[in-house]
Design a protein around this motif. Structure first.
Motif, short mmCIF file in Angstrom:
data_model
loop_
_atom_site.label_atom_id
_atom_site.label_comp_id
_atom_site.label_asym_id
_atom_site.label_seq_id
_atom_site.Cartn_x
_atom_site.Cartn_y
_atom_site.Cartn_z
N ARG A 233 0.84 -1.21 0.00
CA ARG A 233 0.00 0.00 0.00
C ARG A 233 0.87 1.26 0.00
N ALA A 234 1.89 1.27 0.84
CA ALA A 234 2.79 2.43 0.89
C ALA A 234 3.59 2.58 -0.41
N LEU A 235 4.04 1.46 -0.98
CA LEU A 235 4.82 1.51 -2.21
C LEU A 235 4.00 2.04 -3.38
N VAL A 236 2.75 1.59 -3.49
CA VAL A 236 1.90 2.06 -4.57
C VAL A 236 1.61 3.56 -4.42
N ALA A 237 1.35 3.99 -3.20
CA ALA A 237 1.09 5.41 -2.97
C ALA A 237 2.28 6.26 -3.40
N LEU A 238 3.48 5.82 -3.04
CA LEU A 238 4.68 6.56 -3.43
C LEU A 238 4.87 6.55 -4.95
N ALA A 239 4.63 5.41 -5.57
CA ALA A 239 4.81 5.31 -7.02
C ALA A 239 3.86 6.23 -7.78
N TRP A 240 2.62 6.30 -7.33
CA TRP A 240 1.64 7.14 -8.03
C TRP A 240 1.96 8.63 -7.90
N LEU A 241 2.67 9.01 -6.85
CA LEU A 241 3.00 10.42 -6.67
C LEU A 241 4.03 10.92 -7.68
N VAL A 242 4.64 10.03 -8.44
CA VAL A 242 5.62 10.45 -9.44
C VAL A 242 4.98 11.34 -10.50
N GLY A 243 3.65 11.29 -10.63
CA GLY A 243 2.97 12.14 -11.59
C GLY A 243 3.26 13.62 -11.41
N TRP A 244 3.43 14.05 -10.15
CA TRP A 244 3.73 15.47 -9.90
C TRP A 244 5.04 15.89 -10.54
N TYR A 245 5.96 14.97 -10.69
CA TYR A 245 7.28 15.32 -11.20
C TYR A 245 7.36 15.30 -12.72
N VAL A 246 6.22 15.00 -13.37
CA VAL A 246 6.14 15.06 -14.83
C VAL A 246 5.62 16.43 -15.29
N VAL A 247 5.05 17.20 -14.38
CA VAL A 247 4.43 18.48 -14.73
C VAL A 247 5.40 19.43 -15.44
N PRO A 248 6.67 19.57 -14.99
CA PRO A 248 7.57 20.49 -15.71
C PRO A 248 7.70 20.17 -17.20
N GLU A 249 7.77 18.89 -17.53
CA GLU A 249 7.89 18.50 -18.94
C GLU A 249 6.67 18.98 -19.74
N ALA A 250 5.49 18.85 -19.15
CA ALA A 250 4.26 19.25 -19.84
C ALA A 250 4.16 20.77 -19.98
N LEU A 251 4.79 21.51 -19.07
CA LEU A 251 4.70 22.97 -19.09
C LEU A 251 5.96 23.62 -19.64
N ALA A 252 6.79 22.84 -20.32
CA ALA A 252 8.07 23.37 -20.81
C ALA A 252 7.87 24.55 -21.77
#
Length: 423
Positions: A233-252
């Motif tokens: 449960r903790a591992l999945v929660a951490l993995a899904w949070l990686v989405g926040w770190y993709v935002v810079p690429e989308a807003l380049a």
């Protein structure tokens, strides 16, 4: 190459086949993304339609993971991969038909993304069988490096290729890559029995039930199984949070405009995250001891958001590239270990369904984060939106890190999830 290096995984023939097949698909998908953006924007003249089409390459993956990932536990995993590749080849070929109505194009795209879920689940469940022991982490790192390198190449050449080939021909090229992937898997991957069943033996009641549950019921069971295990449960929660770190690429693009930079800088900014990912994957697996990696998951997840906070102060292009690359390196390092620990903590009989749920959530989280980042950029400005994404990822990851620590309190992390277990 020595046995201690990443190249050791290429001594395993089946991994070479799976890796090559995936390389074809990744290259084709990158080309198709550029082609779709050019095609849709060229027809509509609408940036909103182009963004919506790009989001469709992410968001339907969640539904696919919910409804279809269980197929990887119900059928032979090699056959699931082949069938998914062939169906996607046919559908992408249909997308290449000139003047295909926009609604039909979007519908086909959604179906293609949905069919990727069982393929991802089956491939992810096969890898720990193909790569034993610490080779598994090295294999994950090699795949990450390959994917991000292909993305780097795509940013550099995708637009030129689409301009030279036309979007329709580029889509046909993507269809061919899916077909090639199917041929390679058929010829080079062993035809193992379906999970929970060995040749000439009977399934246990629990394994048979796991393999037979599919669709929405199977997804609910998969979510419940993950939720009942504090570690996963903790591992999945951490993995899904990686989405926040993709935002810079989308807003380049809007961020570059905010800095007063030209279009040439956009590609450089977009390349920062995949460049950091390549370096992060290599450094993490090459130099961090295996028994230490699992302990660093929460710390690295939170740290990945910190470099993005500096975007609030509008640093120059060079410093921005360095900071975004650092964020990508840290995010990739923690994501690799969450994936490895999660897979090893999951029984083989339900591994495909669990991987499908987790992996589809990662992809969908990226799509949601991109949409949220775009809304925040319109509400405030791109730099503020990127900083907010970094802060959100870091703060939420701290909660996930605490949950991960509690789940492993009183036990050796290396012994529980980091060491080789069931294949």
């Amino acid at each position: 190459m020595t046995d201690s290096g990443l190249g050791a995984v290429f001594r395993v023939r089946e991994f070479r086949v799976v890796w090559t097949a995936e390389l074809f698909s990744v290259a084709g998908d990158q080309l198709a993304r550029v082609a779709l953006a050019v095609l849709v924007y060229g027809r509509t003249g609408s940036a909103a339609w182009a963004a919506f089409t790009y989001a469709l390459t992410f968001l339907p993956a969640l539904l696919g993971g919910v409804l279809l990932a269980g197929l990887a536990d119900s059928y032979r995993r090699r056959e699931v991969m082949i069938t998914s590749d062939l169906l996607r080849a046919a559908l992408v070929a249909l997308m290449a038909i000139p003047q295909m109505p926009l609604w039909a194009l979007c519908g086909l795209l959604v179906t293609v993304v949905l069919l990727g879920a069982p393929h991802t689940a089956a491939q992810g469940a096969l890898l720990p069988v193909i790569l034993r022991g610490e080779l598994y982490e090295r294999g994950l790192a090699v795949r990450q490096i390959t994917t991000q390198s292909a993305q780097l190449a795509g940013f550099a050449s995708g637009g030129l290729l689409v301009a030279a080939l036309t979007p329709s021909v580029a889509l046909l090229a993507n269809a061919v890559t899916f077909a090639l992937s199917a041929v390679l898997v058929r010829a080079g991957v062993a035809d193992r029995p379906r999970p929970g069943r060995s040749d000439g033996s009977q399934e246990s009641g629990q394994e048979s039930h796991s393999a037979s549950v599919g669709g929405l019921r199977g997804a609910v069971a998969g979510f419940a199984e993950i939720a009942a295990d504090p570690r996963r449960r903790a591992l999945v929660a951490l993995a899904w949070l990686v989405g926040w770190y993709v935002v810079p690429e989308a807003l380049a693009a809007p961020y570059a405009d905010q800095l007063g930079a030209g279009p040439a800088v956009v590609g450089l900014l977009m390349a920062a995250d995949p460049l950091g990912s390549v370096l992060g994957a290599w450094l993490f697996v090459r130099y961090v001891p295996a028994e230490t990696r699992a302990r660093l998951v929460g710390l690295l997840a939170a740290a990945a958001g910190l470099p993005l906070l500096v975007s609030l102060f509008h640093p120059g292009v060079a410093l921005t590239v360095v900071l975004w690359a650092l964020s990508g390196a840290l995010a990739t390092a923690y994501l690799l270990q969450t994936q490895a620990s999660f897979v090893r903590a999951t029984p083989d009989g339900s591994r495909g369904r669990a991987i499908g749920v987790a992996a589809s959530g990662i992809v969908a989280a990226q799509g949601v984060a991109v949409l949220v980042g775009g809304l925040l950029a319109d509400l405030w400005d791109p730099a503020t939106a990127i900083a907010v994404a970094g802060a959100a990822g870091a703060s939420m990851s701290l909660c996930g890190a605490l949950a991960w620590h509690r789940a492993n309190r009183g036990a050796s992390v290396g012994a529980s999830v980091g060491a080789p277990s069931r294949g």
